[in-house]
Scaffold this motif. Structure first.
Motif, PDB file in Angstrom:
ATOM      1  N   GLY A  98       0.835  -1.195   0.000  1.00  0.00           N
ATOM      2  CA  GLY A  98       0.000   0.000   0.000  1.00  0.00           C
ATOM      3  C   GLY A  98       0.867   1.241   0.000  1.00  0.00           C
ATOM      4  O   GLY A  98       1.743   1.394   0.847  1.00  0.00           O
ATOM      5  N   LEU A  99       0.647   2.125  -0.967  1.00  0.00           N
ATOM      6  CA  LEU A  99       1.458   3.335  -1.120  1.00  0.00           C
ATOM      7  C   LEU A  99       0.576   4.562  -1.223  1.00  0.00           C
ATOM      8  O   LEU A  99      -0.564   4.491  -1.675  1.00  0.00           O
ATOM      9  CB  LEU A  99       2.288   3.260  -2.404  1.00  0.00           C
ATOM     10  CG  LEU A  99       3.298   2.149  -2.550  1.00  0.00           C
ATOM     11  CD1 LEU A  99       3.849   2.119  -3.959  1.00  0.00           C
ATOM     12  CD2 LEU A  99       4.420   2.343  -1.554  1.00  0.00           C
ATOM     13  N   THR A 100       1.142   5.704  -0.842  1.00  0.00           N
ATOM     14  CA  THR A 100       0.556   7.008  -1.157  1.00  0.00           C
ATOM     15  C   THR A 100       1.590   7.733  -1.998  1.00  0.00           C
ATOM     16  O   THR A 100       2.710   7.971  -1.547  1.00  0.00           O
ATOM     17  CB  THR A 100       0.235   7.807   0.114  1.00  0.00           C
ATOM     18  OG1 THR A 100      -0.676   7.047   0.910  1.00  0.00           O
ATOM     19  CG2 THR A 100      -0.384   9.155  -0.230  1.00  0.00           C
ATOM     20  N   ILE A 101       1.226   8.057  -3.243  1.00  0.00           N
ATOM     21  CA  ILE A 101       2.135   8.686  -4.202  1.00  0.00           C
ATOM     22  C   ILE A 101       1.691  10.133  -4.397  1.00  0.00           C
ATOM     23  O   ILE A 101       0.547  10.392  -4.753  1.00  0.00           O
ATOM     24  CB  ILE A 101       2.104   7.953  -5.558  1.00  0.00           C
ATOM     25  CG1 ILE A 101       2.426   6.468  -5.369  1.00  0.00           C
ATOM     26  CG2 ILE A 101       3.067   8.597  -6.538  1.00  0.00           C
ATOM     27  CD1 ILE A 101       2.182   5.636  -6.608  1.00  0.00           C
ATOM     28  N   CYS A 102       2.611  11.078  -4.160  1.00  0.00           N
ATOM     29  CA  CYS A 102       2.301  12.505  -4.297  1.00  0.00           C
ATOM     30  C   CYS A 102       3.212  13.133  -5.344  1.00  0.00           C
ATOM     31  O   CYS A 102       4.355  12.710  -5.508  1.00  0.00           O
ATOM     32  CB  CYS A 102       2.494  13.234  -2.968  1.00  0.00           C
ATOM     33  SG  CYS A 102       1.465  12.622  -1.634  1.00  0.00           S
ATOM     34  N   LYS A 103       2.718  14.166  -5.999  1.00  0.00           N
ATOM     35  CA  LYS A 103       3.505  14.918  -6.973  1.00  0.00           C
ATOM     36  C   LYS A 103       3.180  16.391  -6.823  1.00  0.00           C
ATOM     37  O   LYS A 103       2.142  16.755  -6.294  1.00  0.00           O
ATOM     38  CB  LYS A 103       3.219  14.448  -8.392  1.00  0.00           C
ATOM     39  CG  LYS A 103       1.787  14.682  -8.821  1.00  0.00           C
ATOM     40  CD  LYS A 103       1.524  14.115 -10.194  1.00  0.00           C
ATOM     41  CE  LYS A 103       0.081  14.341 -10.569  1.00  0.00           C
ATOM     42  NZ  LYS A 103      -0.143  15.489 -11.381  1.00  0.00           N
ATOM     43  N   GLY A 104       4.068  17.245  -7.295  1.00  0.00           N
ATOM     44  CA  GLY A 104       3.909  18.667  -7.044  1.00  0.00           C
ATOM     45  C   GLY A 104       3.412  19.507  -8.193  1.00  0.00           C
ATOM     46  O   GLY A 104       3.081  20.660  -8.006  1.00  0.00           O
ATOM     47  N   SER A 105       3.335  18.963  -9.384  1.00  0.00           N
ATOM     48  CA  SER A 105       2.951  19.764 -10.536  1.00  0.00           C
ATOM     49  C   SER A 105       1.727  19.152 -11.208  1.00  0.00           C
ATOM     50  O   SER A 105       1.693  17.949 -11.446  1.00  0.00           O
ATOM     51  CB  SER A 105       4.119  19.816 -11.524  1.00  0.00           C
ATOM     52  OG  SER A 105       3.780  20.563 -12.654  1.00  0.00           O
ATOM     53  N   PRO A 106       0.714  19.952 -11.534  1.00  0.00           N
ATOM     54  CA  PRO A 106      -0.519  19.401 -12.093  1.00  0.00           C
ATOM     55  C   PRO A 106      -0.329  18.702 -13.442  1.00  0.00           C
ATOM     56  O   PRO A 106      -1.058  17.774 -13.763  1.00  0.00           O
ATOM     57  CB  PRO A 106      -1.453  20.593 -12.236  1.00  0.00           C
ATOM     58  CG  PRO A 106      -0.690  21.787 -11.858  1.00  0.00           C
ATOM     59  CD  PRO A 106       0.634  21.393 -11.335  1.00  0.00           C
ATOM     60  N   SER A 107       0.637  19.105 -14.213  1.00  0.00           N
ATOM     61  CA  SER A 107       0.801  18.498 -15.537  1.00  0.00           C
ATOM     62  C   SER A 107       1.895  17.427 -15.566  1.00  0.00           C
ATOM     63  O   SER A 107       2.279  16.972 -16.631  1.00  0.00           O
ATOM     64  CB  SER A 107       1.105  19.584 -16.570  1.00  0.00           C
ATOM     65  OG  SER A 107       2.287  20.264 -16.216  1.00  0.00           O
TER      66      SER A 107
END
Length: 139
Positions: A98-107
């Protein structure tokens, strides 16, 4: 005589107890083009160093500003929004992670995969975190 029977029953009961599941180390591939990304493990697995004979590699097209790895979370920030590739190692008793993957840019996009499955976060929301389940090994 009673002591002998009791000792035999005690030995039998301890041999019937199931051994705990063995922890296995799995290699994951990770790629992103976001200016920052984090991956957090939600279950009892942990990120570990590369086992003997293996190595961890990080390549960043325009370089990394920071890279932090703890047993439960990885966070990286690149200098610009350029491609970053790396391989990771996870120790787990389970075959689903189980992971939570985050990113900082909408595109931008962030993906992580094992030999069996791939999870990609390419939703168009800024600072979006997505919960994912990654299959590490099939039986």
């Amino acid at each position: 005589m009673k002591a002998l029977v009791f000792a035999a029953l005690a030995a039998l009961s301890t041999s019937v107890v199931a051994a705990p599941a063995e922890e296995t180390i799995y290699e994951l591939e990770f790629e992103t083009d976001s200016n920052w990304t984090s991956i957090e493990i939600r279950d009892d697995a942990v990120f570990v160093n590369a086992p003997a004979g293996e190595s961890m590699n990080v390549t960043a097209k325009d370089g990394l500003r920071s890279f932090t790895i703890s047993p439960k979370k990885i966070h990286l920030r690149s200098r610009t929004r350029g491609l970053v590739n790396m391989n990771l190692f996870v120790k787990s008793k389970n075959n689903v992670l189980g992971l939570t993957i985050c990113k900082g840019s909408p595109s931008s996009y962030t993906w992580i995969k094992s030999g069996q499955s791939k999870q990609k976060n390419d939703l168009k929301e800024k600072d979006h975190c997505e919960q994912a389940a990654l299959v590490l090994q099939l039986f």
